[in-house]
Scaffold this motif. Structure first.
Motif, PDB file in Angstrom:
ATOM      1  N   LYS A 272     -14.592  59.611  70.495  1.00  0.00           N
ATOM      2  CA  LYS A 272     -15.370  58.501  69.345  1.00  0.00           C
ATOM      3  C   LYS A 272     -14.518  57.424  69.222  1.00  0.00           C
ATOM      4  O   LYS A 272     -15.226  56.542  68.768  1.00  0.00           O
ATOM      5  CB  LYS A 272     -15.145  59.648  68.178  1.00  0.00           C
ATOM      6  CG  LYS A 272     -16.374  60.825  68.173  1.00  0.00           C
ATOM      7  CD  LYS A 272     -16.134  61.333  66.701  1.00  0.00           C
ATOM      8  CE  LYS A 272     -17.136  62.727  66.471  1.00  0.00           C
ATOM      9  NZ  LYS A 272     -16.969  63.323  65.444  1.00  0.00           N
ATOM     10  N   ASN A 273     -13.175  57.383  69.282  1.00  0.00           N
ATOM     11  CA  ASN A 273     -12.350  56.052  69.037  1.00  0.00           C
ATOM     12  C   ASN A 273     -12.569  55.133  70.141  1.00  0.00           C
ATOM     13  O   ASN A 273     -12.507  54.056  69.906  1.00  0.00           O
ATOM     14  CB  ASN A 273     -10.802  56.518  68.984  1.00  0.00           C
ATOM     15  CG  ASN A 273     -10.730  57.313  67.684  1.00  0.00           C
ATOM     16  OD1 ASN A 273     -11.355  57.265  66.640  1.00  0.00           O
ATOM     17  ND2 ASN A 273      -9.576  58.086  67.794  1.00  0.00           N
ATOM     18  N   ASN A 275     -15.599  54.045  70.943  1.00  0.00           N
ATOM     19  CA  ASN A 275     -16.435  53.392  70.418  1.00  0.00           C
ATOM     20  C   ASN A 275     -17.490  52.963  71.550  1.00  0.00           C
ATOM     21  O   ASN A 275     -17.769  51.651  71.559  1.00  0.00           O
ATOM     22  CB  ASN A 275     -15.838  52.533  69.443  1.00  0.00           C
ATOM     23  CG  ASN A 275     -16.717  51.648  68.550  1.00  0.00           C
ATOM     24  OD1 ASN A 275     -17.784  52.367  68.227  1.00  0.00           O
ATOM     25  ND2 ASN A 275     -17.054  50.460  68.300  1.00  0.00           N
ATOM     26  N   THR A 277     -20.717  52.223  72.520  1.00  0.00           N
ATOM     27  CA  THR A 277     -22.436  51.843  71.655  1.00  0.00           C
ATOM     28  C   THR A 277     -23.315  51.472  72.461  1.00  0.00           C
ATOM     29  O   THR A 277     -23.187  50.945  73.592  1.00  0.00           O
ATOM     30  CB  THR A 277     -21.775  50.691  70.485  1.00  0.00           C
ATOM     31  OG1 THR A 277     -21.550  49.638  71.306  1.00  0.00           O
ATOM     32  CG2 THR A 277     -20.547  51.050  69.680  1.00  0.00           C
TER      33      THR A 277
END
Length: 466
Positions: A272-273, A275, A277
């Motif tokens: 998740k860290n 990121n 996208t």
């Protein structure tokens, strides 16, 4: 003397000798070792002989050994005891077509400037896999030059048919099993998370690739005469293919997700860290919305979750202009990327049963098996993994990411099945390296720090408890 106390002089040697390391890579890149084209069989043999000769200068007992196709190299050197590692690479490269899209001749390597100012090595094979395998060879060279020995026992095996499916390599592994024993294997055919963040690939998706052909009438039919009364294989095929996913992106095959595990919470938090996208991952390819399971992160969709994709579809008239036919048959090629816990044979049978159960009267299906390979997942807590991660973090100054790969590297499964070896996958490629495409490149920094990284990793392996 511990390996760690000798490491700094080895790193200094790598820096001082880097221009020579680059020239040695260039000499290998000039050899046109295209395994797919029989016209380059002599070049493949030349690449094997060249590499074997170079590795032999480092004190390895080195042989070029025949296979049913292009030859392989086996080289062994005893170090200072401790762990014994098996390093794998491949000297063969992809064809260069279309040649007109290359900015320079593909087998005339050069260091050039990237558009963003980076220095890059441009040539076919610069990253996949000649540049990558030479990072390891050059690290061994530095250790031998400075200390007179290697920090641990090393066997190197290099094949010449990876780009055509390694079809003769498993029999080669079987025949040479006694010379390829080790504690674990190393593969340098993967990438970094980004230009500044090293990574270890801890899982690889498996693959089932099937072709389905649906047949109905005994010939193509005039749609004005038979339309509305005769079964249309394209309509049947597309209806079945369209039902393979639901509105939330889940795959609808019965039992498809049986055995599929979630990521460990700490790994999911790390991912998740990172990121990843839609803006950073999809926008450069002209897309904006993730198409996978809606209840999963984008990074999970492309790295750790199973998938189903339709890779090609053929049926009816596809030429210029119009031809009003109801085709006699239609076909599609469908691939499934699998994760740990899924069995390729079971998934293939489930897919075929799913199609067959949905065939209307007057239709029949034929299937062709194109490929299959199991998924691979390392034990997140295995000691070599932790040692390699520490070494990479020290070299790059950023925590090394443990990442899943959406791709399949069948040799990793072959090492496990044939030799009983787990594999640590460390590579220094980048997403924009154009592997398999015109203008393949390898960042000069990736090559340099890749050598330094392997020197550190070998030291870490030597000092770690077995």
């Amino acid at each position: 003397m511990s390996s760690s106390s000798q490491l700094q002089p080895v790193l200094d040697r790598i820096d001082a000798d880097f221009d020579n390391s680059l020239e040695r890579l260039f000499a290998l890149l000039r050899i046109k070792s295209i395994s797919a084209d029989p016209a380059f069989a002599g070049d493949c043999k030349a690449a094997a002989d060249h590499l074997a000769g170079d590795i032999a200068t480092l004190g390895f007992a080195t042989e070029v050994r025949p296979t049913a196709g292009h030859p392989a190299i086996v080289a062994t050197s005893n170090g200072n005891g401790g762990a014994h590692v098996l390093f794998y690479g491949h000297y063969d490269v992809q064809p260069v077509d279309p040649l007109n899209l290359w900015h320079r001749p593909p087998f005339e390597p050069a260091v050039t400037d990237h558009a963003d100012g980076r220095k890059i090595i441009v040539a076919r094979g610069a990253e996949d896999d000649k540049g990558q395998l030479m990072t390891f060879v050059e690290a061994c060279r530095a250790w031998k030059s400075v200390t007179g020995s290697l920090p641990l026992d090393i066997t190197i095996v290099i094949e010449g048919e990876e780009e055509i499916g390694s079809k003769n390599f498993v029999p080669f592994l079987e025949a040479n099993k006694k010379d390829l024993h080790a504690d674990f294997a190393l593969v340098c055919d993967t990438g970094m998370w980004d230009r500044n963040t090293p990574a270890i690939t801890t899982s690889l998706r498996g693959l089932v690739y099937d072709e389905v052909r649906i047949k109905a009438a005994n010939r193509d039919l005039h749609s004005g005469i038979f339309g509305g009364g005769a079964q249309n294989p394209i309509r049947v095929l597309t209806r079945i293919l369209g039902s393979l996913h639901d509105d939330n992106g889940h795959i609808t095959l019965p039992g498809f997700y049986d055995g599929v595990k979630d990521l460990p919470p700490d790994i999911l938090a790390q991912w998740k860290n990172l990121n990843l996208t839609p803006e950073s991952f999809l926008k450069p390819i002209g897309l904006s919305i993730p198409a996978g399971e809606k209840d999963r992160l984008l990074i999970e969709q492309v790295s750790s979750r199973p998938t189903c994709d339709i890779n090609g579809i053929i049926g009816g008239y596809t030429g210029e202009g119009s031809k009003t036919v109801i085709p006699a048959e239609a076909s599609a090629k469908v691939s499934f990327r699998l994760v740990e816990g899924q069995e390729p044979a079971k998934i293939r049978k489930t897919f075929r049963d799913y199609v067959t159960a949905r065939l209307p009267a007057d239709c029949r299906a034929e299937f062709t098996d194109h490929s299959n390979a199991p998924a691979i997942a390392l034990d997140w807590n295995m000691k070599p993994l932790a040692a390699a991660r520490r070494a990479l973090t020290e070299e790059w100054g950023k925590d090394a990411v443990l990442m899943g790969s959406g791709a399949s590297i069948p040799i990793v499964a072959d090492f496990k099945k044939t030799l009983g070896l787990d594999t640590v996958l460390v590579g220094f490629g980048l997403d924009d390296d154009n592997i398999h495409s015109p203008n393949e490149k390898y960042d000069l920094r990736s090559f340099h720090k890749g050598i330094r990284s392997w020197a550190r990793i070998l030291s870490a392996f030597a000092d770690a408890p077995r």
